[in-house]
Each structure stands twice: as C-alpha cells, then as structure tokens.
Design an enzyme around this catalytic site. Structure first.
Site, PDB file in Angstrom:
ATOM      1  N   ASP A 188      11.922 -27.958  83.673  1.00 35.90           N
ATOM      2  CA  ASP A 188      12.615 -29.039  84.590  1.00 35.90           C
ATOM      3  C   ASP A 188      14.065 -29.317  84.315  1.00 35.90           C
ATOM      4  O   ASP A 188      14.576 -28.951  83.131  1.00 35.90           O
ATOM      5  CB  ASP A 188      11.805 -30.228  84.481  1.00 35.90           C
ATOM      6  CG  ASP A 188      10.276 -29.914  85.344  1.00 35.90           C
ATOM      7  OD1 ASP A 188       9.996 -28.812  85.304  1.00 35.90           O
ATOM      8  OD2 ASP A 188       9.816 -30.954  85.469  1.00 35.90           O
ATOM      9  N   HIS A 343      11.531 -28.602  79.379  1.00 37.72           N
ATOM     10  CA  HIS A 343      12.961 -28.886  79.973  1.00 37.72           C
ATOM     11  C   HIS A 343      13.999 -28.148  79.462  1.00 37.72           C
ATOM     12  O   HIS A 343      14.059 -27.579  78.487  1.00 37.72           O
ATOM     13  CB  HIS A 343      13.329 -30.485  79.740  1.00 37.72           C
ATOM     14  CG  HIS A 343      12.234 -31.349  80.682  1.00 37.72           C
ATOM     15  ND1 HIS A 343      11.257 -31.657  80.029  1.00 37.72           N
ATOM     16  CD2 HIS A 343      12.404 -32.110  81.900  1.00 37.72           C
ATOM     17  CE1 HIS A 343      10.252 -32.457  80.903  1.00 37.72           C
ATOM     18  NE2 HIS A 343      11.056 -32.601  81.895  1.00 37.72           N
TER      19      HIS A 343
END
Ligand SMILES: *[C@@H]1O[C@H](CO)[C@@H](O)[C@H](O)[C@H]1NC(C)=O
Ligand SMILES: *[C@@H]1O[C@H](CO)[C@@H](O)[C@H](O)[C@H]1NC(C)=O
Ligand SMILES: *[C@@H]1O[C@H](CO)[C@@H](O)[C@H](O)[C@H]1NC(C)=O
Ligand SMILES: *[C@@H]1O[C@H](CO)[C@@H](O)[C@H](O)[C@H]1NC(C)=O
Ligand SMILES: *[C@@H]1O[C@H](CO)[C@@H](O)[C@H](O)[C@H]1NC(C)=O
Ligand SMILES: *[C@@H]1O[C@H](CO)[C@@H](O)[C@H](O)[C@H]1NC(C)=O
Ligand SMILES: *[C@@H]1O[C@H](CO)[C@@H](O)[C@H](O)[C@H]1NC(C)=O
Ligand SMILES: *[C@@H]1O[C@H](CO)[C@@H](O)[C@H](O)[C@H]1NC(C)=O
Ligand SMILES: [Zn+2]
Length: 482
Positions: A188, A343
C-alpha cells in the site's frame, strides 16, 4: 428500540489502525505540497518536452540531470534515494494540472472544479447511495460517534472487521485468497519516490505484487507509478488523499475514488477495478460508491503493522512478520491462504519486506498478487493487459502480455458504466465474484495482537477496538439510545 454505543475514543487513539499512521501522512502531505510549491518556479522555467527536474535553490540537493528522468525506464535507473525523491515535472501531468483536470494533490478531493460530466455522474448516483451518516473526522477521530455496535448495521470494517455487506447487491470484500498455503502479496501507499531498490529486488526475485497506489502520489511521482505497471505488478487504487473514508461526504468519497482511478488511468493508461480503503475504514456507503465506480473493495486478513515502524520498536514489527510466517508453517493456511497488509510507505517498510521475503517464501508455497490468486487475468477495463492465472503464475509465467504505460496530456473521460440515475441499481461489475469465504477476522486479530503492545490490549485490531470502546464505556461515556 435500539441500543447504541457512543464511541468515545480519545482523539489520537483512533479505532482504525492500518496504513501509514495519520500523523505520518500529515507530514507526507505537507512535505509534498511544500516541495512542489518551492520547486514550481524552477520547474516553470525548465524546457518542455520531457520530465524536468527542479534545479533551483528550492529543490533539495543534489540536483539530477534532466536527462536521467525523462521516462519510466530512465527514472527506474536512478538508485540514489535522495535523487529519486527530488521533485521533477512530467509534462503530461503538468498539462493535466494546468487544465484543472484534478483537484489539488493531498487535499480532500471534492467536485468544486470538476468537469460537468463528472458532476452529472455524481448527481446520477447520489440519490441511490445508502443513507448512512459520515462517521468521525478525516484524521480518524471517532469521538462521540453513535453506532449500534451490537448490530453493526453499516458493516463498518473499522468496528468489527465486517466484510460481508448488509446492503443488497454489494459484493463481499476480498480479504483472503482461496488457494492454500498462499501469501496474497499487497503493498500500500505507493508509489514511493525512493522505491527503485525495492522494485529491483522484486524483479530479481521474480516476484509480482498488488500495488495500492494513492492518486496524489501518482501525480507527484508519475514515472515511479508507471514503473509499477511496467514491472508487471497489479495496480489498484488507494484513494486520492488517504483519509478515513467513512468520515467524508458522499461527494468527497466519490471524488476521492473517482480521481484516484482517473490519475491511474491518465498517467498509466489502465482503468483499475479494485481499491483498498486507507486504514481499512469502509462501510456500506463507501462500498456502494466504490462499486458504482467499478471498483471492488479489498482489505486483508493479516497485518504486519509495518507502518508503525516509526512508533513501535523494529523488533515488534519483526515479531509480527514472524507470527504470520509461523502460521504459514503450522497448518493455519492448510485450506486457504491469507492477504497480508504491507507497505511501500518508506525505506523502513520496504527494507522489512526485503529482509523477511526469504522467510515468507520458505514458509508459504505461493506468494502471489491478488488478481493471480483469483485467476483474474484481465484486471483492468483495457484488454491489452493480460496477467497469468494462478496455475500459470506458480508454473513460472509471471507476465502474459502488458502494453507499455502511457500517459495522456489532455483530459480523457473515464469510462464508468453507471446506469443513468436509476435509483438503487449498480451496473458496474467486477470480476472477483468467487470470494465467499468467511473467518478472516480471527486470523487478523490473532496476528495483530502482538503489535498492540503499548495499546495495552489483547486480541489485536478487533481487540483494540473493543478495548478502546469498553474503556470508554468504563469511563462513563456509553449512551443507550432508545
Ligand atoms: C473543495 O476543495 C478545495 C481544494 O482543496 C477547497 O479549497 C474547497 O474549500 C473545497 N470545497 C468545499 C465546498 O469543501
Ligand atoms: C447527496 O445526497 C445526500 C443525501 O443522501 C444529500 O444530503 C447531499 O446534499 C447530496 N449531495 C449533493 C452534492 O447533492
Ligand atoms: C500457528 O501459529 C500462529 C502464529 O504464532 C498461532 O497463532 C496459531 O495458534 C498456530 N496454530 C497452530 C495450529 O498451531
Ligand atoms: C518515501 O520514502 C521516503 C524514504 O523513507 C520517505 O521519506 C518519504 O516520505 C516517502 N514518500 C512518500 C510519498 O511516501
Ligand atoms: C533509504 O535507504 C537507502 C539504502 O537502501 C539509504 O541509502 C538511504 O539513505 C535511505 N533514505 C532515507 C531517506 O532514509
Ligand atoms: C484458479 O484456478 C485454479 C486452477 O488453476 C483453481 O484450482 C482455482 O480454484 C481457481 N481459483 C479461483 C478463485 O477461481
Ligand atoms: C490458466 O491459463 C491456462 C493457459 O491459458 C489455461 O489453460 C487454464 O485453463 C487457465 N486456468 C484457469 C483456471 O482459467
Ligand atoms: C479457510 O480456512 C479456515 C481454517 O483455517 C476455515 O475455517 C475456513 O472455513 C476456510 N474458508 C474457506 C472458504 O475454505
Ligand atoms: Zn494506506
């Protein structure tokens, strides 16, 4: 008669705990806006025709020769992170911004400067959006929110990780993968300006992932976003400015989703059909708008909490990774696999993934993007991008055919197959229909419990939410509404 809980969580101790912390995002937004503003005069005087790099005093040293940042391939070769993160101007994006095609980056998107057809699209949709009130603030302060926690009527993921919508016609969220012993690999918050070493690593490992890109990052770092597509990763949207979506008005939610989808279309050339809510903050109102815009909601089953690297000891994040890796070895995923939240937010989160990757590969039979796990070989509206299905991927075919990323310089309308104003109808269909699994919450809570150190609770996300609310109730903040 309905009993409702008044969620009275202290500000700062928000319910949702996923993605870069809001504090970190506040910094990223401010830095991006200031860097752009400071460099704009230098950029304005630079020659047109290629990506240009600010060389004025406002730009962070060291300066990078313009010639090194002209297209995706040349930008991918810059390996000094400081140079990678140096502001540049990419002519197609500059042209689109000059035409006011997009809202300002990193501000909550709205339709105040939207093209008439975009406003019409929203107006056609608005009447049919479920009547659910916005909750809390864009920074995740849910103080004073009244919610019927026992019934969870909005299927609010932040509350109890609900992923089976209560509004008819909405597909279930994707939160796990049906293949056993499989790590659904998601990253992400990209594109991060300094991701080249990480993306090089993924290439060396012959590994693809599903990338949830933030619209504002795509406009800020267009060549880095193009690299994600060019490298064969699956691209999905992660909103325009990374706010708590359930706090926003219908118009803002629509704009956050629409413009992130459009940024990816205009800069990369693909129309994505998947998105992930920042902080996992989604309810049926948000799902409805996303679904109407042709995007399936994807969350996760296990959480590394890597985004807390700035506030938790590194050893804690390592322990979270180790837990999920252990679950990969002890039979937890014998009948189906997981989707893990990780992430490309910053150097540390990327480094943590690189460090843990060999252990993940050893513990799990397969590490695959989400589209691959669902045999979704054409994840975009455009059909000239074909990805391998699961059996092809695990047999070593990592890409089937991928057109090159292409940016446009003039506004092109985004194809959204909304039915024109017909109340209640959802015409956009997406191709992840086969996810009917249940049972992800427990696994998520289990792994995340470890990282809740400092939150003084057991049980992870779910436990943290409940404990926060129970704590609030204990403090006399519960209201029973009748
Ligand atoms: C819409 O967004 C712009 C840019 O962030 C902002 O200046 C404006 O106040 C917003 N309009 C409304 C009605 O919120
Ligand atoms: C959208 O609909 C809601 C009611 O569901 C209404 O309150 C709001 O004003 C509408 N927004 C616009 C911009 O018309
Ligand atoms: C597998 O490992 C996980 C993570 O440590 C643990 O939570 C789970 O209870 C274990 N399951 C079994 C069947 O041993
Ligand atoms: C990218 O990573 C760098 C290095 O960790 C970090 O300073 C920066 O804030 C990140 N940028 C974005 C847009 O995420
Ligand atoms: C990011 O990591 C690289 C090494 O991988 C290092 O050289 C660089 O200084 C780091 N940048 C930041 C902003 O931390
Ligand atoms: C994907 O295809 C494989 C066969 O290669 C099949 O076993 C699996 O069930 C399919 N997965 C889904 C989600 O349809
Ligand atoms: C996966 O792709 C191969 C090659 O195109 C095909 O033979 C196979 O039937 C596909 N599997 C699924 C489940 O679609
Ligand atoms: C996934 O596996 C768990 C056990 O780990 C099981 O409880 C659940 O029913 C499975 N879901 C599906 C869809 O097979
Ligand atoms: Zn995020």
């Amino acid at each position: 008669m309905r009993a409702a809980l008044a969620l009275a969580v202290a500000s700062g101790a928000s319910l949702a705990v996923a993605c870069g912390t809001e504090k970190e995002f506040a910094l990223i937004r401010r830095n991006a806006i200031e860097r752009r503003a400071a460099a704009s005069s230098a950029l304005a005087s630079a020659p047109a025709g290629a990506a240009t790099v600010a060389t004025g005093p406002a730009a962070a040293a060291p300066t990078v020769p313009t010639a090194t940042r002209t297209d995706e391939a040349s930008a991918a070769k810059v390996t000094n992170p400081a140079q990678e993160c140096q502001v540049y101007s990419y002519p197609p994006v500059a042209a689109l911004q000059a035409q006011k095609v997009f809202p300002p980056i990193w501000q909550i998107a709205n339709l105040s400067t939207a093209q008439p057809e975009v406003v019409s699209l929203f107006n056609a949709l608005n009447g049919s959006i479920p009547k659910i009130n916005p909750k809390g603030t864009p920074t995740g302060d849910f103080t004073g929110v009244n919610y019927n926690g026992a019934e969870d009527p909005d299927c609010w993921w932040t509350w109890k990780q609900c992923h089976t919508p209560k509004v008819a016609g909405l597909p279930q969220d994707i939160y796990m993968v049906p293949e056993p012993q499989t790590w659904g690999f998601t990253l992400d918050d990209g594109p991060n300006c300094s991701h080249n070493a990480f993306y090089d690593f993924l290439n060396e490992q012959k590994q693809k992932a599903t990338m949830f890109y933030i619209g504002s990052n795509v406009l800020d770092w267009p060549l880095e976003a193009q690299r994600g597509l060019a490298d064969g990763h699956e691209i999905c949207a992660h909103t325009w400015s990374h706010r708590y979506m359930t706090s926003l008005t219908n118009e803002q939610v629509f704009a956050e989703l629409y413009y992130s989808k459009k940024a990816i279309k205009d800069v990369l050339g693909v129309t994505v059909q998947c998105w992930r809510p920042p902080y996992g903050d989604v309810d049926d109102r948000i799902r409805y708008i996303a679904n109407s815009l042709g995007m399936q909601t994807q969350i996760w089953r296990d959480n590394t909490f890597d985004y807390e690297i700035a506030t938790l000891p590194r050893a804690q994040i390592e322990a979270n990774y180790a837990d999920i890796i252990k679950a990969g070895q002890n039979g937890t995923f014998a009948t189906n696999g997981t989707i893990v939240l990780t992430h490309e937010l910053n150097n540390d989160t990327m480094a943590l993934m690189m460090e843990n990757y060999p252990k993940i590969k050893a513990a799990f039979k397969n590490v695959v993007p989400i589209g691959v796990a669902y045999n979704n070989t054409q994840p975009y509206v455009e059909k000239e991008y074909t990805y391998p299905n699961f059996s092809q991927y695990v047999a070593g075919t990592l890409s089937v055919s991928l057109a090159a990323p292409t940016a446009v310089s003039t506004d092109a309308s985004l194809s959204i197959p909304l039915s024109s104003g017909a109340s209640g109808s959802i015409s956009a269909t997406v191709s992840y229909a086969s996810n009917t699994a249940t049972g992800g919450s427990a696994a998520n809570a289990q792994s995340s419990g470890k990282s809740a150190a400092g939150r003084n609770v057991e049980g992870g996300v779910f436990g943290a939410v409940v404990a926060a609310i129970v704590g609030a109730i204990g403090a006399g903040a519960m209201a029973v509404l009748v």
